[in-house]
Each structure stands twice: as C-alpha cells, then as structure tokens.
Design a protein around this motif. Structure first.
Motif, PDB file in Angstrom:
ATOM      1  N   ALA A  90     -74.078 -15.992  -6.089  1.00 59.00           N
ATOM      2  CA  ALA A  90     -72.751 -16.400  -5.615  1.00 59.00           C
ATOM      3  C   ALA A  90     -72.747 -17.838  -5.121  1.00 59.00           C
ATOM      4  CB  ALA A  90     -72.279 -15.457  -4.514  1.00 59.00           C
ATOM      5  N   THR A  91     -73.784 -18.236  -4.380  1.00 57.85           N
ATOM      6  CA  THR A  91     -73.804 -19.602  -3.860  1.00 57.85           C
ATOM      7  C   THR A  91     -73.926 -20.623  -4.984  1.00 57.85           C
ATOM      8  OG1 THR A  91     -76.173 -19.311  -3.447  1.00 57.85           O
ATOM      9  CG2 THR A  91     -74.688 -18.999  -1.589  1.00 57.85           C
ATOM     10  N   THR A  92     -74.708 -20.310  -6.000  1.00 53.19           N
ATOM     11  CA  THR A  92     -74.812 -21.205  -7.161  1.00 53.19           C
ATOM     12  C   THR A  92     -73.466 -21.308  -7.862  1.00 53.19           C
ATOM     13  OG1 THR A  92     -77.140 -20.624  -7.493  1.00 53.19           O
ATOM     14  CG2 THR A  92     -75.969 -21.582  -9.377  1.00 53.19           C
ATOM     15  N   GLY A 130     -59.802 -20.021  -8.308  1.00 53.76           N
ATOM     16  CA  GLY A 130     -59.723 -18.568  -8.173  1.00 53.76           C
ATOM     17  C   GLY A 130     -61.069 -17.938  -7.862  1.00 53.76           C
ATOM     18  N   VAL A 131     -62.107 -18.405  -8.547  1.00 51.23           N
ATOM     19  CA  VAL A 131     -63.459 -17.906  -8.277  1.00 51.23           C
ATOM     20  C   VAL A 131     -63.856 -18.205  -6.838  1.00 51.23           C
ATOM     21  CG1 VAL A 131     -65.904 -18.152  -8.860  1.00 51.23           C
ATOM     22  CG2 VAL A 131     -64.193 -18.052 -10.685  1.00 51.23           C
ATOM     23  N   ILE A 132     -63.582 -19.429  -6.395  1.00 52.44           N
ATOM     24  CA  ILE A 132     -63.914 -19.816  -5.022  1.00 52.44           C
ATOM     25  C   ILE A 132     -63.186 -18.935  -4.019  1.00 52.44           C
ATOM     26  CG2 ILE A 132     -63.559 -21.631  -3.303  1.00 52.44           C
ATOM     27  CD1 ILE A 132     -64.202 -23.659  -5.537  1.00 52.44           C
ATOM     28  N   MET A 133     -61.895 -18.723  -4.241  1.00 53.12           N
ATOM     29  CA  MET A 133     -61.118 -17.933  -3.287  1.00 53.12           C
ATOM     30  C   MET A 133     -61.611 -16.496  -3.219  1.00 53.12           C
ATOM     31  SD  MET A 133     -58.856 -18.826  -1.170  1.00 53.12           S
ATOM     32  CE  MET A 133     -57.988 -17.943   0.128  1.00 53.12           C
ATOM     33  N   GLY A 134     -62.092 -15.990  -4.340  1.00 53.01           N
ATOM     34  CA  GLY A 134     -62.571 -14.613  -4.366  1.00 53.01           C
ATOM     35  C   GLY A 134     -63.971 -14.434  -3.807  1.00 53.01           C
ATOM     36  N   LEU A 135     -64.796 -15.501  -3.796  1.00 51.10           N
ATOM     37  CA  LEU A 135     -66.204 -15.353  -3.427  1.00 51.10           C
ATOM     38  C   LEU A 135     -66.604 -16.039  -2.135  1.00 51.10           C
ATOM     39  CD1 LEU A 135     -68.084 -15.766  -6.854  1.00 51.10           C
ATOM     40  CD2 LEU A 135     -67.468 -13.662  -5.660  1.00 51.10           C
ATOM     41  N   ALA A 136     -65.927 -17.129  -1.772  1.00 53.96           N
ATOM     42  CA  ALA A 136     -66.391 -17.913  -0.621  1.00 53.96           C
ATOM     43  C   ALA A 136     -66.407 -17.084   0.662  1.00 53.96           C
ATOM     44  CB  ALA A 136     -65.511 -19.156  -0.444  1.00 53.96           C
ATOM     45  N   GLY A 137     -65.300 -16.409   0.942  1.00 57.40           N
ATOM     46  CA  GLY A 137     -65.232 -15.603   2.148  1.00 57.40           C
ATOM     47  C   GLY A 137     -66.245 -14.469   2.180  1.00 57.40           C
ATOM     48  N   PRO A 138     -66.256 -13.605   1.159  1.00 56.30           N
ATOM     49  CA  PRO A 138     -67.219 -12.507   1.179  1.00 56.30           C
ATOM     50  C   PRO A 138     -68.666 -12.961   1.237  1.00 56.30           C
ATOM     51  CG  PRO A 138     -65.503 -12.066  -0.419  1.00 56.30           C
ATOM     52  CD  PRO A 138     -65.277 -13.466   0.066  1.00 56.30           C
ATOM     53  N   THR A 139     -69.001 -14.088   0.605  1.00 57.16           N
ATOM     54  CA  THR A 139     -70.375 -14.583   0.615  1.00 57.16           C
ATOM     55  C   THR A 139     -70.829 -14.905   2.025  1.00 57.16           C
ATOM     56  OG1 THR A 139     -70.182 -15.490  -1.620  1.00 57.16           O
ATOM     57  CG2 THR A 139     -71.890 -16.428  -0.215  1.00 57.16           C
ATOM     58  N   VAL A 140     -69.921 -15.459   2.833  1.00 56.84           N
ATOM     59  CA  VAL A 140     -70.267 -15.784   4.216  1.00 56.84           C
ATOM     60  C   VAL A 140     -70.120 -14.574   5.130  1.00 56.84           C
ATOM     61  CG1 VAL A 140     -69.551 -17.150   6.218  1.00 56.84           C
ATOM     62  CG2 VAL A 140     -69.715 -18.223   3.966  1.00 56.84           C
ATOM     63  N   LEU A 141     -69.049 -13.816   4.963  1.00 55.98           N
ATOM     64  CA  LEU A 141     -68.804 -12.675   5.848  1.00 55.98           C
ATOM     65  C   LEU A 141     -69.879 -11.601   5.730  1.00 55.98           C
ATOM     66  CD1 LEU A 141     -64.932 -12.279   5.477  1.00 55.98           C
ATOM     67  CD2 LEU A 141     -66.200 -13.262   7.392  1.00 55.98           C
ATOM     68  N   ALA A 142     -70.598 -11.577   4.622  1.00 55.24           N
ATOM     69  CA  ALA A 142     -71.688 -10.613   4.465  1.00 55.24           C
ATOM     70  C   ALA A 142     -72.795 -10.847   5.482  1.00 55.24           C
ATOM     71  CB  ALA A 142     -72.253 -10.697   3.047  1.00 55.24           C
ATOM     72  N   HIS A 143     -72.867 -12.071   6.025  1.00 51.54           N
ATOM     73  CA  HIS A 143     -73.914 -12.414   6.989  1.00 51.54           C
ATOM     74  C   HIS A 143     -73.411 -12.390   8.426  1.00 51.54           C
ATOM     75  CE1 HIS A 143     -76.484 -13.815   3.687  1.00 51.54           C
ATOM     76  NE2 HIS A 143     -75.408 -14.404   3.200  1.00 51.54           N
ATOM     77  N   VAL A 144     -72.122 -12.152   8.626  1.00 51.96           N
ATOM     78  CA  VAL A 144     -71.512 -12.266   9.946  1.00 51.96           C
ATOM     79  C   VAL A 144     -71.498 -10.905  10.643  1.00 51.96           C
ATOM     80  CG1 VAL A 144     -69.388 -12.861  11.189  1.00 51.96           C
ATOM     81  CG2 VAL A 144     -70.074 -14.188   9.175  1.00 51.96           C
ATOM     82  N   PRO A 145     -71.913 -10.849  11.911  1.00 48.47           N
ATOM     83  CA  PRO A 145     -71.803  -9.583  12.648  1.00 48.47           C
ATOM     84  C   PRO A 145     -70.363  -9.086  12.634  1.00 48.47           C
ATOM     85  CG  PRO A 145     -73.109 -11.177  13.887  1.00 48.47           C
ATOM     86  CD  PRO A 145     -72.530 -11.912  12.720  1.00 48.47           C
ATOM     87  N   LEU A 200     -75.373 -26.180   2.867  1.00 52.29           N
ATOM     88  CA  LEU A 200     -74.943 -25.393   4.021  1.00 52.29           C
ATOM     89  C   LEU A 200     -74.821 -23.905   3.722  1.00 52.29           C
ATOM     90  CD1 LEU A 200     -72.160 -27.678   5.581  1.00 52.29           C
ATOM     91  CD2 LEU A 200     -74.630 -27.696   5.972  1.00 52.29           C
ATOM     92  N   TRP A 201     -74.766 -23.546   2.450  1.00 53.02           N
ATOM     93  CA  TRP A 201     -74.602 -22.131   2.094  1.00 53.02           C
ATOM     94  C   TRP A 201     -75.837 -21.339   2.509  1.00 53.02           C
ATOM     95  CZ3 TRP A 201     -69.974 -20.502   0.666  1.00 53.02           C
ATOM     96  CH2 TRP A 201     -69.086 -21.418   0.076  1.00 53.02           C
ATOM     97  N   PRO A 202     -75.649 -20.113   2.934  1.00 51.29           N
ATOM     98  CA  PRO A 202     -76.814 -19.274   3.272  1.00 51.29           C
ATOM     99  C   PRO A 202     -77.615 -18.942   2.027  1.00 51.29           C
ATOM    100  CG  PRO A 202     -74.803 -17.957   3.276  1.00 51.29           C
ATOM    101  CD  PRO A 202     -74.377 -19.395   3.113  1.00 51.29           C
ATOM    102  N   ALA A 203     -78.888 -18.660   2.227  1.00 46.88           N
ATOM    103  CA  ALA A 203     -79.736 -18.271   1.103  1.00 46.88           C
ATOM    104  C   ALA A 203     -79.135 -17.050   0.426  1.00 46.88           C
ATOM    105  CB  ALA A 203     -81.143 -17.961   1.591  1.00 46.88           C
ATOM    106  N   SER A 204     -79.049 -17.127  -0.895  1.00 42.70           N
ATOM    107  CA  SER A 204     -78.377 -16.068  -1.637  1.00 42.70           C
ATOM    108  C   SER A 204     -79.399 -15.121  -2.255  1.00 42.70           C
ATOM    109  CB  SER A 204     -77.510 -16.687  -2.741  1.00 42.70           C
ATOM    110  OG  SER A 204     -76.852 -15.692  -3.474  1.00 42.70           O
TER     111      SER A 204
END
Length: 230
Positions: A90-92, A130-145, A200-204
């Motif tokens: 996802a980060t790539t 569209g790809v960014i809008m669909g993936l950016a949030g979930p990619t980060v929120l997966a790491h958030v408490p 800045l993206w977390p390790a994927s």
C-alpha cells in the motif's frame, strides 16, 4: 481514569511486526497524500478549468469533459485501490500515485499537445486520487490505537483543506500570469508533497498481510471521505 488524548507521537506497532510506528509522521504522510490526491488533483483544478476556456486552450465543452474524465478516473481508482493493494504494498502504491499526479500536471503544461493527451492525463490524475483516497486513511489507521482513530481520521481532512486554500488563494494569482504556470505550480506542489512524505509512511507488510490488517471500520471511514470528495 482519564486518558491523555494529546500525543500524536505515541509509538504504535506495525501489524504483523514489532517495528514501532510514529503515528504523527504517518498521519502527516496521509494528510500529504490526500492533499495531493484530492486537494490538488480535484480541487486545485477547479479554478484552472475556466482559465483554460478564457485563454483559448479549450472550448467550454472540452474543459468540462476534462473535469468529467477526472471524476470518472477518480471513481475507478476508488473501486480499484483495495484490489491493487493485494498485489502491491500500500505504501509503495501511495507513493506511485502521488508521483503520477505530479507528472500528470507537468505533462499538461503545453497547449500544443492534442486534446487526447490532456484527457489521458486527467484520467490518470483522477484514478491516482481515487486510489489515494481509498488507501491513505486505512494504511495509517491500521497502526493507530482504537481510542485515537476518530481523532486521526478527522486530521486527515486537513489535506482537503489545504487543497481549498490552494484553489481559492494561490491559483487565481498564478493563473493571472499564465495557464502554463498554473499547471506547473500544481505539478511542483504535488512533487514537493511527494518528496516530503516519501519516508514518513509506516513500514508496510506484505500486500496480503496489509489487507488483513486494515480494520473494517477504517475502510468504511475512508469510504465516507471518498463520497464527500466526489
């Protein structure tokens, strides 16, 4: 017992990994991606559309068609993003989509190209957004408490706010000089945001692991953002 709600810098852990994640940096990456994918690729183009007509680049119908194809590309990207993330990290994918938007703007800064050239790049820009809008949030929120997901999700909207500021304040000034400069400024802003957020993206994790790690509520949360952006 009250929890301190302030720290965006609270380390988290990557799904399926012991590597710590700086939530603040990851959030900044997602905000930057949404700024490019929605703020610039869609909202930043809005003041450019009438300028294309008044400066003789295209007819009113042609400029409207460019906007429509961008929306079509956006819808296709929104639907395709999660499927693509099963095959590419996802980060790539997010980095590549941001880069594609920067290239799409710079590629349009010449009125001598045929109309099909502009149609192609507006579809690319919309698809990438569209790809960014669909993936950016979930990619980060997966790491958030879980207790912080609502806060981080709201912060992601500042990427759209940045696009409103560019469209409303910067672009009219730039377009007073030339349409070519408008395309170039949007391209350079997109490129700058891409470079600044690149690391800045977390390790994927692997694509399959990443798909399993994204909370279902995070997907629904960002789907709401996608509908708002339309």
């Amino acid at each position: 017992m009250n929890q301190d709600p302030t720290t965006l810098r609270e380390p988290s852990t990557s799904p399926k990994s012991a590597q710590p994640v700086n939530i603040g940096l990851a959030t900044a990456a997602a905000v930057g991606a949404i700024f490019v994918g929605i703020g610039l690729a869609r909202l930043g183009f809005a003041p450019l559309e009438p300028a294309l007509v008044t400066n003789g680049w295209f007819s009113g119908g042609g400029a409207a068609l460019l906007a429509a194809t961008n929306l079509g590309g956006y819808l296709l990207g929104t639907l395709s993003g999660s499927h693509m993330a099963r095959h590419i990290r996802a980060t790539t994918l997010l980095r590549l989509m941001m880069l594609a938007i920067a290239v799409s703007f710079l590629a349009c800064a010449d009125a001598s190209f045929p109309f099909a050239w502009f149609l192609f790049w507006r579809v690319v820009s919309g698809f990438a957004g569209g790809v960014i809008m669909g993936l950016a949030g979930p990619t980060v929120l997966a790491h958030v408490p879980e207790r912080r997901r609502a806060l981080i999700g709201q912060l992601l909207l500042y990427g759209i706010t940045g696009g409103i500021l560019v469209a409303g304040a910067l672009m009219p000034v730039v377009l007073a000089s030339s349409v070519e400069l408008g395309w170039i400024v949007l391209g350079l802003l997109s490129l700058l945001a891409t470079v600044l957020t690149w690391r800045l993206w977390p390790a994927s994790p692997s694509p399959v692991a990443a798909a399993k790690a994204v909370p279902e509520r995070a997907r629904l949360f960002c789907l709401q953002y996608g509908l708002v952006a339309i």
